[in-house]
Design an enzyme around this catalytic site. Structure first.
Site, PDB file in Angstrom:
ATOM      1  N   CYS A   1       0.830  -1.200   0.000  1.00 56.60           N
ATOM      2  CA  CYS A   1       0.000   0.000   0.000  1.00 56.60           C
ATOM      3  C   CYS A   1       0.862   1.247   0.000  1.00 56.60           C
ATOM      4  CB  CYS A   1      -0.928  -0.006   1.215  1.00 56.60           C
ATOM      5  SG  CYS A   1      -2.007   1.445   1.309  1.00 56.60           S
TER       6      CYS A   1
ATOM      7  N   CYS B   1      -0.448   4.076   2.198  1.00 59.25           N
ATOM      8  CA  CYS B   1      -0.217   3.859   3.632  1.00 59.25           C
ATOM      9  C   CYS B   1       1.228   4.124   4.027  1.00 59.25           C
ATOM     10  CB  CYS B   1      -0.564   2.412   4.007  1.00 59.25           C
ATOM     11  SG  CYS B   1      -2.192   1.848   3.474  1.00 59.25           S
ATOM     12  N   ASP B   2       2.168   3.651   3.208  1.00 57.04           N
ATOM     13  CA  ASP B   2       3.558   3.558   3.653  1.00 57.04           C
ATOM     14  C   ASP B   2       4.573   4.374   2.853  1.00 57.04           C
ATOM     15  OD1 ASP B   2       2.713   1.742   5.596  1.00 57.04           O
ATOM     16  OD2 ASP B   2       2.925   0.046   4.238  1.00 57.04           O
TER      17      ASP B   2
END
Length: 327
Positions: free
Chosen positions: A134, A137-138
């Site tokens: 992701c 997300c990261d």
């Protein structure tokens, strides 16, 4: 067979736990069959920095434990086991855990989706330590790093383009010279100076002990291998919704994602609702999953109130006057 409940929630991620919180506070006494792998994809996520309310970030498992504890505080009950069969042919609906049958007037399906991985032992060992599925997300964790993305579809190209905001270089690895991505996405990537294409190659191993340090790439035509330094690896080869139990009874798209009515979490079976990544193949974020879990609980509460003939008691009952109210 146990007593007939008002609501059963299947799944224990952000959507399921948020639905449980709202349903419990509405005195629906929900039963959450959360599964052995409760917590969903956040259980393999180290730092979460993009969820509102955690200004210093939070570990994924810690956040899921807090979601669960909050729902439990208001009376949600939990079964930490996997559902093996469902029967949505008549109400009350049947939800089975091995030989044990649970019945409910309404059901929320919140079983999420699972990212596809390369299947490497080294990849599994370094998930959350430089290996991710992701970018949203990261990606911010890897500023000024050389980032690798694996995949050849639109998702891989979207991830690669997004990651150019952080990495000084993004290498897109694909096992063929041709891509499945739409031409417009390919053109955008080719026009970005930060993106390079590594084809036809596959990732054979992820290098590093405590965090990723490099990759072993294999030429799929010659089988020759080479080691490269890498600051992060994003696997973008798709997701699979966890819907095998439901596709024979609930409408779904060609990829298996459950289909809900517009502006609602309702499925084609009245009284059965779907929330989170099990019906969302676009956003796939913890916060959007939690939001749809809230929606599903409110939809279920309204449905149950209507069943009893007093829909006005629901927290979010239909209010026709709102349609004509002046703004």
């Amino acid at each position: 067979m146990s007593e007939t409940r008002e609501l059963i929630i299947i799944g224990g991620g952000p959507a399921g736990y948020t639905a449980a919180l709202y349903a419990a506070r509405a005195n629906l006494q929900p039963l959450v069959i959360e599964g052995f792998n409760w917590g969903g994809q956040l259980m393999v996520t180290s730092d979460v920095e993009n969820y509102p309310g955690y200004p210093d970030g939070v570990m994924g498992p810690e956040m899921m434990a807090e979601f669960r504890r909050q729902a439990e505080r208001f009376g949600a009950e939990f079964v930490t086991d996997d559902v093996t069969r469902v029967d949505f042919s008549e109400r009350p609906f049947g939800v089975f855990v091995d030989g044990e049958e649970h019945r409910a007037k309404s059901v929320i399906v919140a079983t999420g989706a699972t990212a596809r991985w390369l299947g490497l032992d080294s990849e599994d060992r370094l998930k959350g330590r430089g290996v991710s599925a992701c970018a949203t997300c990261d990606g911010a964790f890897f500023k000024d790093k050389h980032i690798y993305v694996v995949g050849g579809g639109d998702s891989a190209f979207e991830e690669a383009l997004f990651l150019t905001r952080f990495g000084y270089k993004v290498s897109l690895v694909h096992r063929r010279d041709e891509f499945r991505a739409s031409q417009i996405m390919v053109d955008r990537a080719r026009a970005n100076d930060k993106i390079e294409f590594v084809t036809p190659f596959a990732v054979d191993e992820v290098l590093g002990e405590q965090s990723i340090s490099g990759l072993v790439l294999r030429n799929t035509e010659t089988d020759e291998t080479r080691e490269v330094e890498a600051g992060a690896l994003f696997v973008a080869i798709g997701h699979d919704p966890n819907t095998a139990l439901f596709v024979d009874q609930l409408d779904h798209d060609e990829n298996g994602y459950l289909v809900t009515h517009a502006h609602s979490t309702a499925t084609n079976v009245p009284g059965v609702f779907a929330a989170g990544d099990v019906q969302d193949h676009v956003y796939r974020q913890a916060v959007t999953a939690a939001g749809s879990g809230c929606m599903a609980a409110l939809d279920a509460e309204r449905f149950l109130a209507e069943l009893e003939g007093h829909e006005g008691t629901a927290l979010i009952a239909p209010r026709p006057e709102a349609e004509t109210a002046e703004v």
